[in-house]
Design a protein around this motif. Structure first.
Motif, PDB file in Angstrom:
ATOM      1  N   PRO A 363       0.794  -0.996  -0.067  1.00  0.00           N
ATOM      2  CA  PRO A 363       0.228   0.017  -0.127  1.00  0.00           C
ATOM      3  C   PRO A 363       0.951   1.158  -0.095  1.00  0.00           C
ATOM      4  O   PRO A 363       0.377   2.304  -0.588  1.00  0.00           O
ATOM      5  N   GLY A 364       2.146   1.163   0.745  1.00  0.00           N
ATOM      6  CA  GLY A 364       2.929   2.466   0.661  1.00  0.00           C
ATOM      7  C   GLY A 364       3.336   2.799  -0.698  1.00  0.00           C
ATOM      8  O   GLY A 364       3.780   4.041  -0.904  1.00  0.00           O
ATOM      9  N   GLY A 405      14.440   4.353  -8.712  1.00  0.00           N
ATOM     10  CA  GLY A 405      13.864   4.340  -7.359  1.00  0.00           C
ATOM     11  C   GLY A 405      13.108   2.752  -7.268  1.00  0.00           C
ATOM     12  O   GLY A 405      13.281   2.307  -6.376  1.00  0.00           O
ATOM     13  N   LEU A 406      12.239   2.536  -8.158  1.00  0.00           N
ATOM     14  CA  LEU A 406      11.489   1.198  -8.107  1.00  0.00           C
ATOM     15  C   LEU A 406      11.407   0.774  -9.670  1.00  0.00           C
ATOM     16  O   LEU A 406      11.270   1.604 -10.819  1.00  0.00           O
ATOM     17  N   ALA A 407      11.614  -0.623  -9.517  1.00  0.00           N
ATOM     18  CA  ALA A 407      11.524  -1.332 -10.805  1.00  0.00           C
ATOM     19  C   ALA A 407      10.866  -2.558 -10.671  1.00  0.00           C
ATOM     20  O   ALA A 407      10.658  -3.111  -9.776  1.00  0.00           O
ATOM     21  N   ALA A 408      10.208  -2.873 -12.026  1.00  0.00           N
ATOM     22  CA  ALA A 408       9.678  -4.076 -11.941  1.00  0.00           C
ATOM     23  C   ALA A 408       9.875  -4.930 -13.211  1.00  0.00           C
ATOM     24  O   ALA A 408       9.871  -4.357 -14.354  1.00  0.00           O
ATOM     25  N   SER A 409       9.614  -6.315 -13.235  1.00  0.00           N
ATOM     26  CA  SER A 409       9.524  -6.985 -14.605  1.00  0.00           C
ATOM     27  C   SER A 409       8.285  -7.250 -14.942  1.00  0.00           C
ATOM     28  O   SER A 409       7.062  -6.850 -14.127  1.00  0.00           O
ATOM     29  N   PRO A 439      12.039  -0.265  -1.954  1.00  0.00           N
ATOM     30  CA  PRO A 439      12.922   0.016  -0.710  1.00  0.00           C
ATOM     31  C   PRO A 439      12.875  -1.229   0.287  1.00  0.00           C
ATOM     32  O   PRO A 439      11.889  -1.654   0.297  1.00  0.00           O
ATOM     33  N   GLN A 440      13.960  -1.294   0.746  1.00  0.00           N
ATOM     34  CA  GLN A 440      13.955  -2.326   2.268  1.00  0.00           C
ATOM     35  C   GLN A 440      13.216  -1.747   3.040  1.00  0.00           C
ATOM     36  O   GLN A 440      12.876  -0.568   3.451  1.00  0.00           O
ATOM     37  N   GLY A 441      12.456  -2.786   3.754  1.00  0.00           N
ATOM     38  CA  GLY A 441      11.446  -2.587   4.919  1.00  0.00           C
ATOM     39  C   GLY A 441       9.817  -1.927   4.330  1.00  0.00           C
ATOM     40  O   GLY A 441       9.333  -1.737   5.240  1.00  0.00           O
ATOM     41  N   THR A 442       9.828  -1.700   3.190  1.00  0.00           N
ATOM     42  CA  THR A 442       8.425  -1.663   2.836  1.00  0.00           C
ATOM     43  C   THR A 442       7.442  -2.548   3.479  1.00  0.00           C
ATOM     44  O   THR A 442       7.585  -3.768   3.208  1.00  0.00           O
ATOM     45  N   PRO A 496      14.977  -7.971  -3.143  1.00  0.00           N
ATOM     46  CA  PRO A 496      14.197  -8.197  -4.401  1.00  0.00           C
ATOM     47  C   PRO A 496      13.122  -8.932  -4.003  1.00  0.00           C
ATOM     48  O   PRO A 496      13.112 -10.163  -3.479  1.00  0.00           O
ATOM     49  N   LEU A 497      11.782  -8.497  -4.300  1.00  0.00           N
ATOM     50  CA  LEU A 497      10.563  -9.204  -3.953  1.00  0.00           C
ATOM     51  C   LEU A 497       9.819  -9.807  -5.068  1.00  0.00           C
ATOM     52  O   LEU A 497       9.593  -9.227  -6.175  1.00  0.00           O
TER      53      LEU A 497
END
Length: 969
Positions: A363-364, A405-409, A439-442, A496-497
């Motif tokens: 959600p963040g 800052g944010l990346a996705a496949s 970011p770590q901790g999201t 990496p999530l």
């Protein structure tokens, strides 16, 4: 009572009636005599009878079987005789007029009958069945269902061990009674799964009379003239029963798993074909896979029991291994996956996961912009083979996250990094997940209410009855087993999530093969709704629609390889890659000598394009430099170069030079040769494979001479040069008698179109001398065979120990850039000036010249000529070893990376194996290899791969070639 009947039926041994006894029965009761040959069967005894009156089958079974059951079979056979499209045996009456005899022999009560024999062969021992044959089985199932839909008989109401309605009782009993049973645990596990899936469906399955044994044992086929299997008929009705209609198809599909090479999805064409003839209910499609698995279990258990009762039955022993293979393939995939695949192949689908009301997983980050990284086949991030580096996808995502800052496949993208060169199997390229760099901790929240489940390799899972979300790279903040509410915090990102959404708790892969993508997508849909991120891959262009667009606009005389060609948009070294990430070994491409995607070619072309590209009438350094490089490769005395665009243009120009220099027009060319498509180059081309009218449409200035083919030509062997030279002498005499001036002789110095056959020693020396004595010039067409490809010599004419007057070349000169050349002597080149100047708009352009020089540089730096010698020598040796193993292999021609494998049906008559060659090439494509036939009979594999081809690729090719030749035997 039911179980007792099943047990009794399942435990009956084969009747004991020897060939002599069977022959006496035949003569006494049917008036038939002849040779008897035992046919395999599990519980019945069958003999093939070759009699003066024809060919028949004598069938003998236990008297325990009720006569009414056998009468039902006869009634069905008689009824089906009138049905179009389903060929079955005729019932032969005994001398008494009866169709069924009940006799006592050596205290055995036996039922005896005779049926017509249908010629053909079962496909039980064929290791591979093509898609058309598998579909043929399904089509037959559909037609048989239609034909028997209204058939009724009292003998159909019987208790049969193969009836899937009784599978659970029979499996349970046999598991309990068979000691030391292999794979017992797997068999026990199957029983409950099948029962749970069939129970809610059973009351919705339609009933009718079904054959119950349309298998590779009981359907016979024959190869047609094109070597394709054609259905001949159904030969055994021993399992005819009244039961669920879908049982018929389940039996067929189970048998086909033996030919699936480990892939249960291979049966889908049978299901599609059956459904097209006899539309199946949704519940039938859902029940099909559980019934297939149950059939597999019954097969192995019944076989085990019969082997213990009848250990000398060779039929049982031969089939036991097949039946275990069927069971292993049937249990290799989840029930849910096969249900999705079966529904999908006929245009039906599972109900979608309800995504209404999903809470955001992260959600963040809702509303934040992600860099969506293209990891597909055409990704600009991939170049020079960097996709083969371990962890390349993750590094690209990490680099993008560092910038954005944010990346996705992307979900559902075919990943280039997962392609597998030199593999007969589909690679697992289809992504069933999304990888996120955040970011770590999201904070991570539950998208729906459920239970926290632990998983392997650090997996965090939230499970509910309708959906599962699986996470890697997350730190759990709750204990396993904890109940969570929608929107409740469950963890935080610690790296990496990876996110995967599934409809069930089955262990889904992160990647799957393209052929399984549709089914896995139904089970593991996109997690876009959880992420609030448009992360789905763009849909691929429909390949059939794209091909239709090509045919609608691109002149269709410009053919493409294969009937349904894969879409190729990328290449690397000696492989071509389709849009789904399948890598194909390129054994066709003598244009890309350096291989596909060579970074030097890209850099040189880009640099020169950024500077200048124009025509050769302008003055620039590259044209002089490249011409000098070419002359340095040519024999001494050759001092002039023409630069053109192609081999066709080079040969056309060579003919014009011969005309200008000699003052004549008449040309000698060699039969079965190909030199190009321009008017002049086509005129001297005589290959009927390229032009079926070639021999009847030559202009009068072309004089074809006998093809000096030392393998299948008019004269054979290495000492045949004088015999072939006589044809040249004969044509020269005709030209002289007509008072016409000879212009020249054009010939490939190695017979390229026939697969690289060496000309008989001394042939060109004698022919060149004859031609020059009459004022003609000698043209060596090196377009295909020259430029180092042959390995042991740079030019083909070096093998013959001659020096031509004109050399033509193209193909590998530009590694795909349109580039050709003519090299000759000054006096020949300048003879053309009397007819005007020569000009080729793009021939010798700055870009072409720079690329041509770069090709020569790379060939030297990467030792490609040496590679052609060493790896090419290994290649030929491995191909020659096939001669002793496979009767179809007649000869191996050529050298280096220009080889020909000639396939013949008879090594004495040299009957060309044209149809077999076509089938072989199509099958090689299925195994990940591009290969096409050549020669006037299209029976030769012309093997001319990029000169970077490795020993690994060579071994893969020969291994697959041997495999397919085994299949064709």
């Amino acid at each position: 009572m039911l179980l007792a009947t099943l047990i009794h039926r399942a435990s009956l041994p084969c009747p004991q009636v020897g060939p002599d006894q069977a022959a006496r029965l035949l003569e006494e009761h049917y008036g038939l005599t002849g040779a008897l040959h035992s046919l395999g069967s599990q519980q019945d005894l069958n003999y093939k009878v070759d009699s003066p009156r024809g060919r028949f089958v004598l069938k003998i079974c236990h008297g325990d079987y009720a006569a009414v059951e056998l009468q039902a079979q006869h009634a069905a056979l008689n009824a089906l005789q009138a049905q179009a499209g389903v060929r079955v045996p005729r019932v032969i009456k005994a001398l008494s007029g009866e169709e069924l005899l009940t006799l006592t022999l050596d205290s055995q009560t036996l039922h005896v009958r005779v049926l017509d024999y249908i010629d053909g062969q079962p496909l039980t021992h064929q290791p591979h069945l093509g898609r058309e044959v598998i579909a043929g089985f399904g089509d037959l199932c559909g037609r048989m269902s239609q034909a028997l839909a209204s058939f009724e008989h009292p003998g159909l109401e019987r208790t049969l061990q193969w009836d899937p309605r009784h599978a659970r009782e029979l499996i349970t009993h046999l598991l309990a009674t068979l000691e030391n049973l292999p794979h017992r645990e797997a068999l026990e596990h199957v029983v409950g799964q099948v029962e749970n899936r069939l129970r809610p469906l059973a009351d919705h399955l339609p009933w009718q009379a079904v054959h119950m044994d349309i298998t590779d044992d009981n359907v016979v086929w024959q190869r047609d003239a094109q070597r394709h299997w054609q259905l001949q008929g159904v030969i055994d009705f021993g399992d005819l029963v009244h039961t669920w209609r879908i049982a018929d198809l389940s039996v067929t599909c189970a048998a086909l798993l033996h030919h699936a090479e480990g892939d249960p999805f291979a049966i889908l064409p049978a299901i599609q074909a059956c459904h097209a003839v006899t539309p199946l209910h949704h519940e039938e499609l859902q029940a099909l896979w559980p019934l297939i698995v149950a059939r597999a279990a019954v097969l192995v258990l019944s076989s085990e029991q019969q082997q213990r009762l009848d250990p000398d039955n060779s039929y049982l022993l031969k089939n036991a291994e097949h039946e275990w293979e069927i069971f292993q393939v049937a249990t290799s995939v989840p029930f849910e996956l096969m249900e999705a695949a079966i529904l999908g192949c006929v245009g039906q689908a599972l109900a979608p996961i309800a995504d209404q009301g999903f809470a955001p997983l992260l959600p963040g980050l809702v509303g934040r912009e992600f860099a969506l990284i293209d990891l597909g086949v055409l990704s600009p991030h991939f170049e020079a083979g960097n996709w083969e580096q371990a962890g390349i996808d993750q590094r690209l995502l990490q680099d993008a996250a560092a910038v954005h800052g944010l990346a996705a496949s992307r979900y559902g993208q075919y990943r280039l990094s997962h392609t597998q060169p030199d593999s007969a199997h589909e690679p697992k390229t289809f992504a069933l997940h999304v990888e996120l760099h955040v970011p770590q901790g999201t904070s991570i929240e539950a998208p729906f209410a459920g239970i926290v489940r632990p998983g392997v390799n650090g997996e965090l899972r939230v499970h509910s009855s309708g959906a599962n979300v699986r996470l890697w790279g997350a730190k759990a903040l709750l204990q396993p087993g904890a109940a969570v509410l929608k929107g409740q915090v469950i963890g935080e990102v610690q790296g990496p999530l990876t996110v995967q959404l599934c409809r069930t708790g089955l262990p889904a892969p992160l990647f799957c093969t393209p052929s399984r993508a549709q089914a896995w997508q139904a089970l593991c849909p996109s997690p876009a709704a959880l992420l609030g991120l448009a992360c789905d891959a763009e849909p691929e262009l429909d390949p059939e629609a794209l091909l239709a667009r090509r045919d609608a606009s691109f002149a269709r005389s410009q053919k493409h390889y294969y009937v349904d060609p894969p879409r190729i948009e990328r290449g690397w070294r000696n492989h071509l890659i389709d849009m789904q990430g399948r890598s194909y070994l390129d054994m066709l491409n003598n244009v890309a000598v350096l291989g596909h995607g060579h970074p030097r070619m890209a850099a040189v072309a880009a640099r020169q394009w950024s500077l200048l590209n124009t025509n050769s009438r302008f003055h620039y350094a590259a044209i002089a430099e490249f011409s000098e490089r070419l002359l340095a490769l040519a024999p001494e005395g050759m001092d002039r170069v023409f630069l053109v665009n192609s081999g066709t243009e080079a040969n056309d120009l060579a003919i014009r030079l011969a005309w200008a220099y000699s003052g004549g027009r008449d040309m000698l060319s060699v039969l079965e040769a190909y030199h190009g498509w321009s008017v002049a180059a086509d005129a001297v081309s005589t290959s009927i494979a390229d032009n079926p009218q070639a021999l009847s449409s030559r202009p009068d200035w072309v004089h074809p001479v006998t093809a000096p083919n030392t393998y299948r030509g008019e004269f054979r062997g290495q000492d045949s040069a004088p015999d072939y030279v006589r044809s040249v002498e004969h044509n020269l005499a005709k030209i002289a008698a007509s008072k016409r001036q000879l212009a020249g002789f054009i010939c490939e110095p190695v017979y390229g179109n026939a697969g690289g056959i060496s000309l008989p020693p001394g042939y060109l020396q004698q022919v060149y001398a004859l031609v020059r004595a009459r004022g003609g010039v000698c043209i060596a067409d090196e377009v295909q065979v020259g430029y180092g490809r042959m390995g042991h010599f740079f030019w083909g004419f070096e093998e013959q120990g001659v020096v031509p007057d004109i050399i033509t070349m193209a193909k590998g000169m530009g590694n795909g850039q349109p580039l050709g050349a003519v090299i000759t002597r000054r006096e020949i080149a300048e003879a053309l000036e009397a007819e005007g100047y020569f000009f080729s708009s793009s021939g010798g352009s700055p870009v072409s010249c720079r690329i041509g020089m770069a090709v020569l540089d790379v060939m030297e730096e990467e030792k490609l000529w040496e590679n052609a010698q060493v790896v090419g020598g290994h290649f030929k040796a491995r191909l020659e070893a096939l001669i002793d193993r496979h009767p179809l292999v007649g000869a191996v021609h050529g050298s280096g990376f220009y080889l020909g494998l000639e396939l013949v049906r008879d090594r004495h008559t040299l009957e060309p194996a044209t149809e077999e060659t076509a089938v072989l090439c199509d099958r090689l494509r299925e195994l990940g290899i591009f290969m096409q036939p050549t020669g006037d009979y299209l029976n030769i594999l012309k093997i001319k791969p990029p000169m970077v081809t490795s020993k690994r690729s060579v071994d893969f090719f020969v291994d697959m070639l041997s495999k397919v030749l085994d299949e064709l035997a």
